[in-house]
Design a protein around this motif. Structure first.
Motif, PDB file in Angstrom:
ATOM      1  N   PHE A 117      -1.567  -1.759   5.006  1.00 27.06           N
ATOM      2  CA  PHE A 117      -0.132  -2.038   4.996  1.00 27.06           C
ATOM      3  C   PHE A 117       0.173  -3.364   4.317  1.00 27.06           C
ATOM      4  O   PHE A 117       1.121  -3.481   3.536  1.00 27.06           O
ATOM      5  CB  PHE A 117       0.415  -2.042   6.420  1.00 27.06           C
ATOM      6  N   LEU A 118      -0.623  -4.387   4.618  1.00 32.40           N
ATOM      7  CA  LEU A 118      -0.408  -5.696   4.001  1.00 32.40           C
ATOM      8  C   LEU A 118      -0.660  -5.637   2.501  1.00 32.40           C
ATOM      9  O   LEU A 118       0.045  -6.280   1.718  1.00 32.40           O
ATOM     10  CB  LEU A 118      -1.313  -6.748   4.659  1.00 32.40           C
ATOM     11  N   LYS A 119      -1.650  -4.858   2.085  1.00 33.14           N
ATOM     12  CA  LYS A 119      -1.913  -4.698   0.652  1.00 33.14           C
ATOM     13  C   LYS A 119      -0.737  -4.034  -0.049  1.00 33.14           C
ATOM     14  O   LYS A 119      -0.486  -4.280  -1.231  1.00 33.14           O
ATOM     15  CB  LYS A 119      -3.185  -3.877   0.436  1.00 33.14           C
ATOM     16  N   GLN A 120      -0.029  -3.173   0.684  1.00 31.53           N
ATOM     17  CA  GLN A 120       1.150  -2.504   0.112  1.00 31.53           C
ATOM     18  C   GLN A 120       2.362  -3.426   0.069  1.00 31.53           C
ATOM     19  O   GLN A 120       3.402  -3.047  -0.472  1.00 31.53           O
ATOM     20  CB  GLN A 120       1.508  -1.265   0.957  1.00 31.53           C
ATOM     21  N   GLY A 121       2.232  -4.622   0.643  1.00 35.78           N
ATOM     22  CA  GLY A 121       3.357  -5.558   0.649  1.00 35.78           C
ATOM     23  C   GLY A 121       4.306  -5.354   1.811  1.00 35.78           C
ATOM     24  O   GLY A 121       5.433  -5.857   1.790  1.00 35.78           O
ATOM     25  N   ASP A 122       3.877  -4.611   2.842  1.00 34.02           N
ATOM     26  CA  ASP A 122       4.731  -4.351   4.005  1.00 34.02           C
ATOM     27  C   ASP A 122       4.422  -5.322   5.141  1.00 34.02           C
ATOM     28  O   ASP A 122       3.294  -5.785   5.299  1.00 34.02           O
ATOM     29  CB  ASP A 122       4.525  -2.920   4.515  1.00 34.02           C
ATOM     30  N   LYS A 123       5.431  -5.593   5.946  1.00 31.24           N
ATOM     31  CA  LYS A 123       5.224  -6.365   7.164  1.00 31.24           C
ATOM     32  C   LYS A 123       4.621  -5.450   8.226  1.00 31.24           C
ATOM     33  O   LYS A 123       4.810  -4.239   8.196  1.00 31.24           O
ATOM     34  CB  LYS A 123       6.548  -6.941   7.675  1.00 31.24           C
TER      35      LYS A 123
END
Length: 238
Positions: A117-123
């Motif tokens: 999720f963090l790699k996708q730029g999401d919180k």
């Protein structure tokens, strides 16, 4: 007495015979200025060029009209709007739920979701769920949250410190990478995979099926909901 009877006001510009003014400031098909001409002359030129007379500045005096293919213009405008929506970065918050005494294997699985999720730029909203006597040991949840934050510190940071919320403890992790950057990298990676598959047609179908695009979630892991106006949440029970 004036009375409004309802009905929507069209945002479409007036074209051809719907234009009701004696004269217009005419712009040619290539953007050249023709000048102020009678409406009848402008309609005649539109018919001659097999184009539409489109009112592009109704509030001008006289109104500005342009000769164009209105159907083509509407199609191109719709495609540009679609592309803009496609590249829009939605505000998304994922939620990952854990138990204070989570099994090491389950922890690694949950951490893998958080990393993706963090790699996708999401919180990512991390929720520690306390049950029964666990509620008297909030330090267990705090240590677990600190451990997780430390394990993913190269990808994200603590945006909201751990805090108690009823029987739960919550922490929010923010990505170092912006959503737009993550989306661009995902598209590049997808294009690279397609190029590799094209260059190696003998690659097995199972291997191809095993690759998940950035942002794609395997069945049974976690679900998500996205909204451009308000953050949406997706939950995975521990």
């Amino acid at each position: 007495m004036w009375c409004y009877r309802g009905g929507s006001i069209s945002a479409e510009p007036r074209i051809n015979d719907r234009i009701r003014v004696p004269e217009v400031r005419l712009v040619g098909p290539s953007g050249e200025q023709v000048g102020i001409v009678p409406l009848a002359k402008a309609l005649e030129l539109a018919q001659e060029y097999d184009l539409d007379l489109v009112e592009v500045a109704a509030n001008a005096r006289p109104p500005v009209c342009k000769l164009m293919d209105y159907g083509k213009f509407k199609y191109e405008s719709a495609m540009k709007a679609r592309e803009a929506r496609k590249n829009q970065a939605h505000t998304v918050i994922k939620e990952m739920k854990l138990r204070p005494k989570i099994d090491p294997h389950d922890y690694d699985t949950k951490k893998g979701h958080v990393v993706r999720f963090l790699k996708q730029g999401d919180k990512v909203k991390i929720t520690i769920m306390f049950r029964g006597r666990e509620q008297s040991r909030p330090e267990l949840g705090y240590r677990l949250l600190q451990r997780l934050a430390s394990d993913v510190e190269d990808l994200g940071f603590i945006e909201s410190n751990p805090k108690q919320d009823g029987r739960n403890m919550i922490m929010v992790l923010g990505p170092h990478k912006k959503k737009t950057e993550a989306m661009a990298e995902a598209r590049e990676a997808q294009a690279a995979r397609k190029a590799e598959a094209k260059a190696n047609p003998g690659r097995s179908q199972n291997a191809a099926d095993g690759d998940l695009d950035e942002g794609e979630i395997a069945e049974g892991e976690i679900t998500e909901a996205e909204s451009a106006e308000a953050p949406a949440e997706a939950s995975a029970e521990a």
